[in-house]
Design a protein around this motif. Structure first.
Motif, PDB file in Angstrom:
ATOM      1  N   GLY A  80       0.887  -1.324  -0.009  1.00 14.89           N
ATOM      2  CA  GLY A  80       0.156  -0.103  -0.060  1.00 14.89           C
ATOM      3  C   GLY A  80       1.017   1.205  -0.165  1.00 14.89           C
ATOM      4  O   GLY A  80       0.531   1.999  -0.821  1.00 14.89           O
ATOM      5  N   ALA A  81       1.881   1.104   0.695  1.00 18.43           N
ATOM      6  CA  ALA A  81       2.826   2.439   1.022  1.00 18.43           C
ATOM      7  C   ALA A  81       3.539   2.622  -0.519  1.00 18.43           C
ATOM      8  O   ALA A  81       3.834   3.827  -1.045  1.00 18.43           O
ATOM      9  CB  ALA A  81       3.863   2.224   1.910  1.00 18.43           C
ATOM     10  N   LEU A  82       3.831   1.563  -1.319  1.00 14.39           N
ATOM     11  CA  LEU A  82       4.614   1.763  -2.484  1.00 14.39           C
ATOM     12  C   LEU A  82       3.565   2.219  -3.268  1.00 14.39           C
ATOM     13  O   LEU A  82       3.890   3.186  -4.017  1.00 14.39           O
ATOM     14  CB  LEU A  82       5.009   0.256  -3.014  1.00 14.39           C
ATOM     15  CG  LEU A  82       6.081  -0.461  -2.336  1.00 14.39           C
ATOM     16  CD1 LEU A  82       6.229  -1.996  -3.129  1.00 14.39           C
ATOM     17  CD2 LEU A  82       7.364   0.382  -2.440  1.00 14.39           C
ATOM     18  N   ALA A  83       2.161   2.113  -3.308  1.00 12.89           N
ATOM     19  CA  ALA A  83       1.315   2.618  -4.280  1.00 12.89           C
ATOM     20  C   ALA A  83       1.225   4.210  -3.862  1.00 12.89           C
ATOM     21  O   ALA A  83       1.083   5.004  -4.759  1.00 12.89           O
ATOM     22  CB  ALA A  83       0.079   2.101  -3.999  1.00 12.89           C
ATOM     23  N   ALA A  84       1.226   4.276  -2.670  1.00 10.92           N
ATOM     24  CA  ALA A  84       0.952   5.826  -2.327  1.00 10.92           C
ATOM     25  C   ALA A  84       2.202   6.609  -2.694  1.00 10.92           C
ATOM     26  O   ALA A  84       1.905   7.457  -3.464  1.00 10.92           O
ATOM     27  CB  ALA A  84       0.903   5.950  -0.688  1.00 10.92           C
ATOM     28  N   TYR A  85       3.267   6.001  -2.521  1.00 10.23           N
ATOM     29  CA  TYR A  85       4.551   6.829  -3.030  1.00 10.23           C
ATOM     30  C   TYR A  85       4.473   7.009  -4.720  1.00 10.23           C
ATOM     31  O   TYR A  85       4.840   8.031  -5.142  1.00 10.23           O
ATOM     32  CB  TYR A  85       5.673   6.103  -2.741  1.00 10.23           C
ATOM     33  CG  TYR A  85       6.114   6.187  -1.292  1.00 10.23           C
ATOM     34  CD1 TYR A  85       6.022   7.421  -0.412  1.00 10.23           C
ATOM     35  CD2 TYR A  85       6.433   5.204  -0.604  1.00 10.23           C
ATOM     36  CE1 TYR A  85       6.204   7.572   0.848  1.00 10.23           C
ATOM     37  CE2 TYR A  85       6.453   5.251   1.159  1.00 10.23           C
ATOM     38  CZ  TYR A  85       6.343   6.477   1.711  1.00 10.23           C
ATOM     39  OH  TYR A  85       6.530   6.615   2.855  1.00 10.23           O
ATOM     40  N   ARG A 125       2.322   9.831  -5.860  1.00 10.40           N
ATOM     41  CA  ARG A 125       2.736  10.944  -5.509  1.00 10.40           C
ATOM     42  C   ARG A 125       4.101  11.138  -6.121  1.00 10.40           C
ATOM     43  O   ARG A 125       4.745  12.302  -5.878  1.00 10.40           O
ATOM     44  CB  ARG A 125       2.987  11.016  -4.024  1.00 10.40           C
ATOM     45  CG  ARG A 125       1.543  11.346  -3.213  1.00 10.40           C
ATOM     46  CD  ARG A 125       1.496  10.740  -1.870  1.00 10.40           C
ATOM     47  NE  ARG A 125       2.594  11.799  -1.217  1.00 10.40           N
ATOM     48  CZ  ARG A 125       3.189  11.599  -0.070  1.00 10.40           C
ATOM     49  NH1 ARG A 125       2.778  10.186   0.637  1.00 10.40           N
ATOM     50  NH2 ARG A 125       3.831  12.401   0.623  1.00 10.40           N
ATOM     51  N   GLY A 126       4.744  10.433  -6.969  1.00  3.87           N
ATOM     52  CA  GLY A 126       5.794  10.545  -7.768  1.00  3.87           C
ATOM     53  C   GLY A 126       7.097  10.555  -6.870  1.00  3.87           C
ATOM     54  O   GLY A 126       8.135  10.954  -7.155  1.00  3.87           O
ATOM     55  N   ILE A 127       6.998   9.838  -5.704  1.00  3.69           N
ATOM     56  CA  ILE A 127       8.019   9.671  -4.957  1.00  3.69           C
ATOM     57  C   ILE A 127       8.599   8.343  -5.351  1.00  3.69           C
ATOM     58  O   ILE A 127       7.975   7.314  -5.264  1.00  3.69           O
ATOM     59  CB  ILE A 127       7.844   9.683  -3.195  1.00  3.69           C
ATOM     60  CG1 ILE A 127       7.089  10.973  -2.990  1.00  3.69           C
ATOM     61  CG2 ILE A 127       8.840   9.298  -2.336  1.00  3.69           C
ATOM     62  CD1 ILE A 127       6.464  11.053  -1.647  1.00  3.69           C
ATOM     63  N   ARG A 128       9.966   8.472  -5.571  1.00  2.86           N
ATOM     64  CA  ARG A 128      10.545   7.302  -6.174  1.00  2.86           C
ATOM     65  C   ARG A 128      11.108   6.167  -4.962  1.00  2.86           C
ATOM     66  O   ARG A 128      11.877   6.670  -3.980  1.00  2.86           O
ATOM     67  CB  ARG A 128      11.698   7.329  -7.067  1.00  2.86           C
ATOM     68  CG  ARG A 128      11.234   8.061  -8.615  1.00  2.86           C
ATOM     69  CD  ARG A 128      12.447   8.583  -9.449  1.00  2.86           C
ATOM     70  NE  ARG A 128      12.919   9.573  -8.169  1.00  2.86           N
ATOM     71  CZ  ARG A 128      14.429  10.014  -8.449  1.00  2.86           C
ATOM     72  NH1 ARG A 128      14.846   9.900  -9.531  1.00  2.86           N
ATOM     73  NH2 ARG A 128      14.886  11.019  -7.738  1.00  2.86           N
ATOM     74  N   VAL A 129      10.765   4.748  -5.181  1.00  2.00           N
ATOM     75  CA  VAL A 129      11.274   3.871  -4.271  1.00  2.00           C
ATOM     76  C   VAL A 129      12.360   2.999  -5.035  1.00  2.00           C
ATOM     77  O   VAL A 129      12.057   2.468  -6.184  1.00  2.00           O
ATOM     78  CB  VAL A 129      10.234   3.111  -3.564  1.00  2.00           C
ATOM     79  CG1 VAL A 129      10.710   1.983  -2.673  1.00  2.00           C
ATOM     80  CG2 VAL A 129       8.916   3.951  -2.905  1.00  2.00           C
ATOM     81  N   PRO A 130      13.487   2.890  -4.529  1.00  2.00           N
ATOM     82  CA  PRO A 130      13.969   3.385  -3.444  1.00  2.00           C
ATOM     83  C   PRO A 130      15.117   4.681  -3.554  1.00  2.00           C
ATOM     84  O   PRO A 130      15.328   5.252  -2.392  1.00  2.00           O
ATOM     85  CB  PRO A 130      15.150   2.282  -3.171  1.00  2.00           C
ATOM     86  CG  PRO A 130      15.624   1.614  -4.351  1.00  2.00           C
ATOM     87  CD  PRO A 130      14.383   2.096  -5.529  1.00  2.00           C
ATOM     88  N   ASP A 131      14.906   5.382  -4.570  1.00  2.00           N
ATOM     89  CA  ASP A 131      15.541   6.453  -4.810  1.00  2.00           C
ATOM     90  C   ASP A 131      15.226   7.685  -3.746  1.00  2.00           C
ATOM     91  O   ASP A 131      16.335   8.145  -2.888  1.00  2.00           O
ATOM     92  CB  ASP A 131      15.631   7.004  -6.294  1.00  2.00           C
ATOM     93  CG  ASP A 131      15.821   5.979  -6.977  1.00  2.00           C
ATOM     94  OD1 ASP A 131      15.288   4.971  -7.098  1.00  2.00           O
ATOM     95  OD2 ASP A 131      16.492   6.168  -8.393  1.00  2.00           O
ATOM     96  N   ASP A 132      13.955   7.975  -3.668  1.00  2.00           N
ATOM     97  CA  ASP A 132      13.910   8.878  -2.853  1.00  2.00           C
ATOM     98  C   ASP A 132      13.376   8.465  -1.485  1.00  2.00           C
ATOM     99  O   ASP A 132      13.666   9.012  -0.242  1.00  2.00           O
ATOM    100  CB  ASP A 132      12.539   9.390  -3.104  1.00  2.00           C
ATOM    101  CG  ASP A 132      12.696  10.180  -4.538  1.00  2.00           C
ATOM    102  OD1 ASP A 132      13.964  10.688  -4.698  1.00  2.00           O
ATOM    103  OD2 ASP A 132      11.887  10.298  -5.272  1.00  2.00           O
ATOM    104  N   VAL A 133      12.944   7.166  -1.088  1.00  2.39           N
ATOM    105  CA  VAL A 133      12.380   6.637   0.005  1.00  2.39           C
ATOM    106  C   VAL A 133      12.755   5.157  -0.077  1.00  2.39           C
ATOM    107  O   VAL A 133      12.561   4.579  -0.958  1.00  2.39           O
ATOM    108  CB  VAL A 133      11.215   7.189   0.562  1.00  2.39           C
ATOM    109  CG1 VAL A 133       9.990   6.538  -0.274  1.00  2.39           C
ATOM    110  CG2 VAL A 133      11.033   6.769   2.245  1.00  2.39           C
TER     111      VAL A 133
END
Lengths: 330, 330
Positions: free
Chosen positions: B252-257, B260-268
DNA sequence: GCACACTGGGAAACCGCTTTCCGGGAGGTC
DNA sequence: GACCTCCCGGAAAGCGGTTTCCCAGTGTGC
């Protein structure tokens, strides 16, 4: 073990009265006796012996659900729907998993018959093997002959109430949608041909393409699971659009393409079937055919319980859901 | 309904002989009579009435499994493991789903007690509510007092055999691994505090960070499911690494990021817990703590069936699995 | 005031199977 | 050949409830 007799003795009433108070009856019991019995039951920690009740009443309050594989979210959703419906009716559920072995399915029907369960739900694809189907049908008939009810989610092959997903038609609709995006070279990850569900979906897809005058797709058989999709995806050649006959296989295909650096949907479009909830967060989001799995499970139970004479067959339409895993060819 | 008596009559033998032939016994029956009985049973389509057998034998061949939610792959895997083990013992399985309502769990224990099932498996987290736990425990004691066996997967709170995943220790190990990658600002998607599993994992993670002298993570509570993870992920602020207390929430968190254009793992960086098989094809692949779910389910059944007097508590270690959803901070 | 439902309690049959107990016949021993 | 086992078949007593049937007691209507 505390028995009804213990309760009756402690309350100073007859067995009959205790039974009427505790386990339901049309007959009334006076308020004072009723209270005495209830108190005694509570103090002793009485729990009715359901085996004895079942025997005496000649009817049990449990139903049986037979699925192929509980860890497959498709079956989990179907089973969950049926179990919710069962709980609503005050029924307990016995679950059997066949691990995709049709013999196990037959064995479970026999066992559930022995258990005198109220209803049996056979959830999952039939296999294209007349001999096995015939034996299953015979076992089912024997069960129903002794008053059991049965229903099936899958194909209408057993002469019982059936909830039949529109596999052929759903796949055909999907094919038309995909063709509408400009695709002409298709591949089908077809699963095992002996599985009717796989076969129907594949056939629906293929025949829709034929009607559109498009070239025949490459059809790649294999197991019905994630790894089957993964392996089959190695052989899709120059197809621009790949249809996996279920979502789990489609996810396997996505993984295979990812590993090989083939981009979805840029290089190849991928579609599945079922719209499994757990897989909705897949990237890219999977184009698929949505089936109301929980409702289907619940409906199957309703059908089984309904006192109809003629077996009902209920067609359940699928809804094409276009998502990012496919793209339009300009 | 064909009864044993019908079979005996048709075969021209006594009830006792028919019973001995068909339903197992220590006593021998002569070859000719045995054959006659078997033929009669086959011709009549006899199926033993298990309710009657259970009553007469005073022991049933079914076990009960109570899970929170079958559509959650965590429970599906656990249940599947237990069911395989049960099938190996020739036992049938009754499954109850509580839909995360502790009252339902208590009710199921009562019902399964009434069914006189051989064993009850309580699968899933206990809740941090002494009153509810006490009532469940009382119901369980009543069941065991009448000869029932029980085991639990989760926390050792009920005085029965328990398979206890090392939630605290696993989360701590994960924290150390992640800290080893250079992360210092953490957030925890902690799930509901009343759920012991969520609480233990959160606590293990937090205390490991404290031991490392790192700043306290931001702890965000919420539901234990995919949507809970999705929502909680909105509030992770400037954390560089987020620990969701289970894989489903992590997804769910991955989907949220992603949205919102937040990259995983680059940004978080994101990590989960459980290593759910269906989620292994997630992109980016989820760092997590692997639990041998199927084995745990099977083991719980073994423990329940074993005739030990002292309740055994078996600690199951988790294994940190580093995958692409986390990155090292240089 | 009396026949007549009607109500609520208890005795006992019954559900379908298991298992104990009894008895008759075969085989072995001295 | 008498005596003892051993083996196997059947009668019957449960297992723990439900339900039928019978019966005594209480209101009713006329």
């Amino acid at each position: 073990m505390v028995t009804l007799e213990d309760v009756a003795k402690q309350a100073g009433v007859s067995l009959a009265t205790a039974s009427r108070v505790l386990n339901g009856s049309t007959r009334q019991v006076g308020a004072d006796l009723r209270a005495r019995v209830e108190r005694a039951a509570y103090e002793l920690g009485y729990r009715a012996n359901i085996a004895a009740q079942t025997l005496a009443r000649g009817a049990s309050n449990v139903i049986g659900i037979v699925v192929h594989d509980l860890t497959d979210p498709y079956f989990a959703a179907l089973a969950d729907g049926a179990m919710r419906a069962a709980a609503g009716e005050g029924l307990l559920v016995m679950v059997g998993t066949t691990h995709r072995d049709p013999e196990q399915e037959i064995a479970y029907v026999a066992t559930l018959n022995a258990q005198r369960v109220r209803a049996v739900l056979l959830v999952g694809s039939r296999v294209a093997d007349p001999e096995v189907t015939e034996r299953l049908r015979a076992e089912l008939d024997r069960y129903r002959a002794s008053g059991g009810r049965a229903a099936c989610v899958g194909q209408d092959l057993l002469g019982v109430d059936t909830v039949a997903p529109a596999n052929h038609e759903g796949a055909a609709a999907l094919a038309r949608s995909l063709a509408g995006l400009g695709h002409t070279r298709f591949a089908v990850l077809a699963g095992p041909p002996r599985l009717m569900t796989a076969r129907d979906r594949c056939a629906g897809f293929v025949s829709a393409l034929a009607e559109l005058g498009l070239p025949e797709p490459r059809v790649i058989e294999g197991p019905f699971d994630r790894d089957g999709g993964y392996r089959a995806a190695q052989e899709t050649g120059d197809a621009t659009c790949v249809f996996a006959v279920n979502d789990v296989m489609a996810v396997g295909a996505l993984a295979a393409y990812r590993e090989r650096g083939i981009r979805v949907p840029d290089d190849v479009s991928v579609a599945g079937f079922d719209d499994i909830a757990t897989l909705r967060d897949q990237v890219p989001a999977l184009t698929t055919v949505r089936l109301p799995l929980q409702d289907m499970g619940a409906r199957a139970l309703e059908l089984a319980l309904a006192a109809d004479e003629e077996p009902t067959v209920e067609q359940v339409p699928g809804e094409v859901v276009l998502r990012e895993s496919v793209r339009a060819l300009r």
